[in-house]
Design an enzyme around this catalytic site. Structure first.
Site, mmCIF file in Angstrom:
data_model
loop_
_atom_site.group_PDB
_atom_site.id
_atom_site.type_symbol
_atom_site.label_atom_id
_atom_site.label_comp_id
_atom_site.label_asym_id
_atom_site.label_seq_id
_atom_site.Cartn_x
_atom_site.Cartn_y
_atom_site.Cartn_z
ATOM 1 N N GLY A 84 56.903 73.207 51.788
ATOM 2 C CA GLY A 84 56.302 74.398 51.209
ATOM 3 C C GLY A 84 54.803 74.172 51.210
ATOM 4 O O GLY A 84 54.312 73.181 51.768
ATOM 5 N N LYS A 94 43.459 75.564 52.231
ATOM 6 C CA LYS A 94 43.891 74.224 52.617
ATOM 7 C C LYS A 94 42.990 73.244 51.887
ATOM 8 O O LYS A 94 41.766 73.383 51.900
ATOM 9 C CB LYS A 94 43.777 74.049 54.136
ATOM 10 C CG LYS A 94 44.512 72.853 54.705
ATOM 11 C CD LYS A 94 44.470 72.908 56.234
ATOM 12 C CE LYS A 94 45.273 71.781 56.858
ATOM 13 N NZ LYS A 94 45.251 71.868 58.342
ATOM 14 N N ASP A 107 57.876 75.690 60.555
ATOM 15 C CA ASP A 107 57.038 76.070 59.418
ATOM 16 C C ASP A 107 55.600 76.328 59.849
ATOM 17 O O ASP A 107 54.782 76.763 59.030
ATOM 18 C CB ASP A 107 57.080 75.001 58.323
ATOM 19 C CG ASP A 107 56.679 73.627 58.824
ATOM 20 O OD1 ASP A 107 57.363 73.118 59.724
ATOM 21 O OD2 ASP A 107 55.687 73.065 58.325
#
Length: 465
Positions: A93, A116, A263
């Protein structure tokens, strides 16, 4: 994000809240000891109505993460699963990032500000939730070069140095830290669908499909496609078109993403999340970007196969909502669409008009042969032969009859092309690390944007709005 960005008003739209109850969870940003603005994307801040922010206001929102007006009151860390090097991992995640804000641009598209290096989340596992400043600089370089080469990519929106010392095993430590914000056309991954299927949350899965069709609209499937009126089938057709174009854009750019896990594949077909990327020094299908890619799974020449495999995982994830036949029919379009995108994009970058499938395919084959024989990469090849010039041997034969596109001769008369090989990346970083000299980075960004202006907008891909 395919055209030159245009100024627009600030139009917040937190559409993600429609599905946040099963897609994400609220988190707090880290508190950093310092905030020094290092990069602000002056091309794209105006496109979402934030160009008038002062630097202090910018730092407050994108370094301290104070909410933007009428936007998300708290950041949201997204939940997803994923195949990482084809091993399924349910323990992932957003581990060092979150969705900070959503807004519309002047064309009405829904865009995300995602982060980020903004701190730990419930999905950080053993990570510290931080980003090295070098990692942020590398992302600036990757996104600017990809944008110039017509790849549908996230944009590095902001980089703020945060005053912490980070320790990493794969680079000299301690090293400087940063919080980065990217501007993206969504953050819904194939792994977002995989998680809901694994948890057997079929109602939420259907709701996510509806959200994607509404937030990121695209064309309907072909008239003869089975199940063409079913939402899951419609979405898979759209994602197939987008990902076929993405795969072709990587190949024509000579770019190796390095970590094409499920992902890291966005259902909008937008490239994002740049870690061990590389550009080809010469045409070599076996070239890999990541030192840990021991089998060459994500080697340059295997990227279309990898993206097609990931598309299959999306089809599997949609199986609770649709029968197999229409889903298989959708992903079987990938190969032909990829071939069309390769020819469309290859001729665009070479600066010649397309002539038809047989001629265009022969041209690509001759170009690959020329690059192998001359031991050069795409950057040198496309620059040297722009508009069909300077060709000899089989390449000259393949180019016979091709008409050049209009070109900016000021750029194409340069002796050498703008490129982004690893040696230059390291040189740019060394100037920052050793002397805090940011001029080489600024000069490189200007050169890459000049390349982008010379190439112009890439040819349209049907799956994008």
């Amino acid at each position: 994000m395919r055209a030159e960005p245009q100024p627009a008003d600030y139009r917040p739209d937190t559409k993600i809240t429609e599905i946040a109850q099963f897609l994400a969870g609220p988190v707090d940003a880290a508190q950093f000891p310092a905030h020094q603005l290092r990069f602000r994307n002056a091309r794209w801040d105006k496109s979402v109505g934030l160009g008038d922010l002062t630097d202090d206001q910018w730092i407050a929102h994108f370094g301290k993460f104070e909410p933007l007006p009428d936007n998300l009151p708290k950041p949201l860390a997204l939940r997803y699963h994923g195949h990482q090097f084809r091993t399924y991992n349910p323990e992932i995640g957003d581990g060092r990032g979150f969705l900070f804000a959503q807004m519309r641009d002047g064309d009405g598209r829904l865009l995300d500000c995602g982060t980020k290096g903004s701190g730990t989340t419930p999905y950080s596992r053993d990570g510290d939730g931080r980003l090295t400043l070098k990692g942020a600089v590398r992302e600036i370089l990757a996104t600017e070069m990809l944008e110039a080469l017509g790849v549908y990519t996230s944009k590095t929106f902001s980089v703020i140095e945060t005053g912490e010392e980070l320790w990493r095993n794969d680079e000299p430590s301690p090293t400087r830290s940063a919080a980065m914000v990217r501007l993206s056309h969504g953050h819904i991954r194939i792994g977002s669908f995989q998680r809901l299927m694994a948890l057997e949350e079929d109602a939420a899965l259907a709701q996510l499909v509806d959200y994607c069709l509404s937030a990121y609209p695209g064309p309907l499937p072909p008239q003869n496609a089975p199940g063409r009126d079913e939402p899951a089938v419609i979405l898979l057709h759209q994602v197939t078109e987008r990902l076929a174009d993405l795969a072709a854009s990587y190949m024509v750019a000579g770019f190796v993403h390095g970590v094409l896990n499920t992902d890291n594949i966005n259902i909008t077909g937008e490239s994002f999340d740049y870690g061990p990327w590389r550009w080809l020094p010469q045409w070599e299908p076996q070239f890999t970007a990541a030192y840990f890619d021991q089998t060459g799974l994500y080697a340059f020449g295997r990227q279309p196969e990898a993206i097609r495999w990931n598309l299959g995982q999306l089809a599997i994830s949609l199986r609770p909502l649709a029968e197999s036949e229409p889903l298989i029919a959708a992903i079987e379009r990938f190969g032909p669409l990829y071939g069309e995108a390769m020819m469309r994009r290859f001729c665009w970058r070479l600066g010649v008009e397309q002539r038809g499938e047989a001629a265009d395919a022969a041209l690509i084959g001759a170009a690959e042969q020329a690059m192998r024989e001359q031991k050069i990469g795409p950057d040198i090849f496309f620059h040297a032969h722009r508009g069909g010039r300077n060709a000899s041997g089989p390449l000259a034969y393949a180019l016979a009859g091709y008409q050049p596109l209009e070109s900016d001769d000021r750029y194409w008369s340069r002796e050498t092309p703008v490129s982004m090989l690893i040696e230059e990346v390291e040189s740019i970083w060394d100037a920052i690390a050793k002397n805090d000299d940011w001029e080489p980075l600024s000069a490189k960004i200007s050169n890459m944007r000049e390349l982008g202006r010379a190439l112009g907008p890439p040819p349209h891909a049907a799956g994008h709005e």
